[in-house]
Design an enzyme around this catalytic site. Sequence first.
Site, PDB file in Angstrom:
ATOM      1  N   ASP A  52     -16.853  -2.380  18.032  1.00 50.76           N
ATOM      2  CA  ASP A  52     -15.312  -2.451  17.770  1.00 50.76           C
ATOM      3  C   ASP A  52     -14.734  -1.006  17.521  1.00 50.76           C
ATOM      4  OD1 ASP A  52     -13.096  -3.913  17.206  1.00 50.76           O
ATOM      5  OD2 ASP A  52     -13.546  -3.989  14.976  1.00 50.76           O
TER       6      ASP A  52
ATOM      7  N   ILE B 180      -7.712   2.860  -1.433  1.00 50.95           N
ATOM      8  CA  ILE B 180      -7.575   3.299  -0.326  1.00 50.95           C
ATOM      9  C   ILE B 180      -7.084   2.512   0.809  1.00 50.95           C
ATOM     10  CG2 ILE B 180      -8.678   4.758   1.373  1.00 50.95           C
ATOM     11  CD1 ILE B 180     -10.477   5.866  -0.258  1.00 50.95           C
ATOM     12  N   GLY B 181      -7.494   1.410   0.995  1.00 50.37           N
ATOM     13  CA  GLY B 181      -7.077   0.226   1.945  1.00 50.37           C
ATOM     14  C   GLY B 181      -7.887  -0.833   1.819  1.00 50.37           C
TER      15      GLY B 181
END
Length: 331
Positions: free
Chosen positions: A180, A63-64
């Site tokens: 973040d 996916i990443g």
Amino acid sequence: MAVAGKVETKASTKLRMVECGGCRAKVFINGQLAPFETVPCSKCGHPVMVPVRLRQFELQSIIGSGGMGTVYRAHDLMLERQVAVKLMRKELVNDNESLQNFIREARTCAALNHTNIIHVYTFDQYEDQYYLVMELADCGSMDQRIEKESRLPELSILDIGIKVASALDTALKHGLLHRDIKPGNILFNAEGEPKLIDFGLAGSADVNLAHDGTIWGTVRYVAPEKIQRQGETFLSDMYSLGATLYHGLTGHVPFEAESDDAILMAHVSMEATPPDQVVPDVTHATSEAIMRMLAKSPVDRFQTYDELIMALTAARTKLLFAKYHTPHVEI
């Protein structure tokens, strides 16, 4: 010179059909690739691989990837469902800080029950491999959508803002800050729901977090008080969410410069151009809400997530009214 009676043959390559995690096309690849070895998809160039078994999970496609590891689309063979499996990079296992961040992400997400926070099913270790098993949200991230579409529709931005703010409020009620917030940490599932991810830097909201010289966050979205080492509260997350919504709405981050230091200084000393001045079609109510989220001083921002959600919801109502209300014209 050939030897009589001996026939030389080339070993045939065993092909296997797999699904690309990028374009979802069915492609043929060498079925004898080493575990986790990838080759470019013949259709889109996205890395594809031969499925790998990890306990009850069959890892099927990438996916990443990020600094901590790689996320795979996987099939849970026991429960017969699609999931996401995040493998921590093996070289980080001996880095205690990275390992603690990975464990913190697992524990934090597992403790938070909210539609718009990615749900963790389990955390485990197999031999020397740490991994997280999470709900699947593989329909792209917000930054990928911005890159593809330049900027997102105002209604989508307001919906994302309302839902992520609600997710952050739930985290705050559990005593946690995300620390973040950025477009890359907002994923979308098949139904289009935004999912907040990556609580690896999460910190306690019970104290005003001081800095040890390191600015935790991402330069283009970080709050001024963090840059000035004045500590952080949930209002710092709110600022980062405002910068994220600004980016999606206008196609530009609030401050652009040639260096990270210059961007950090801009967060501290410059006022962002209101979104409705960057994109004239943006309604004033939406622009005003985002600019308040980006106030330099925390005391000038919305003082609760409920207050922020009310403002974004009011802006959404005005937008829909303006879009669908047709004035009555007498003839």
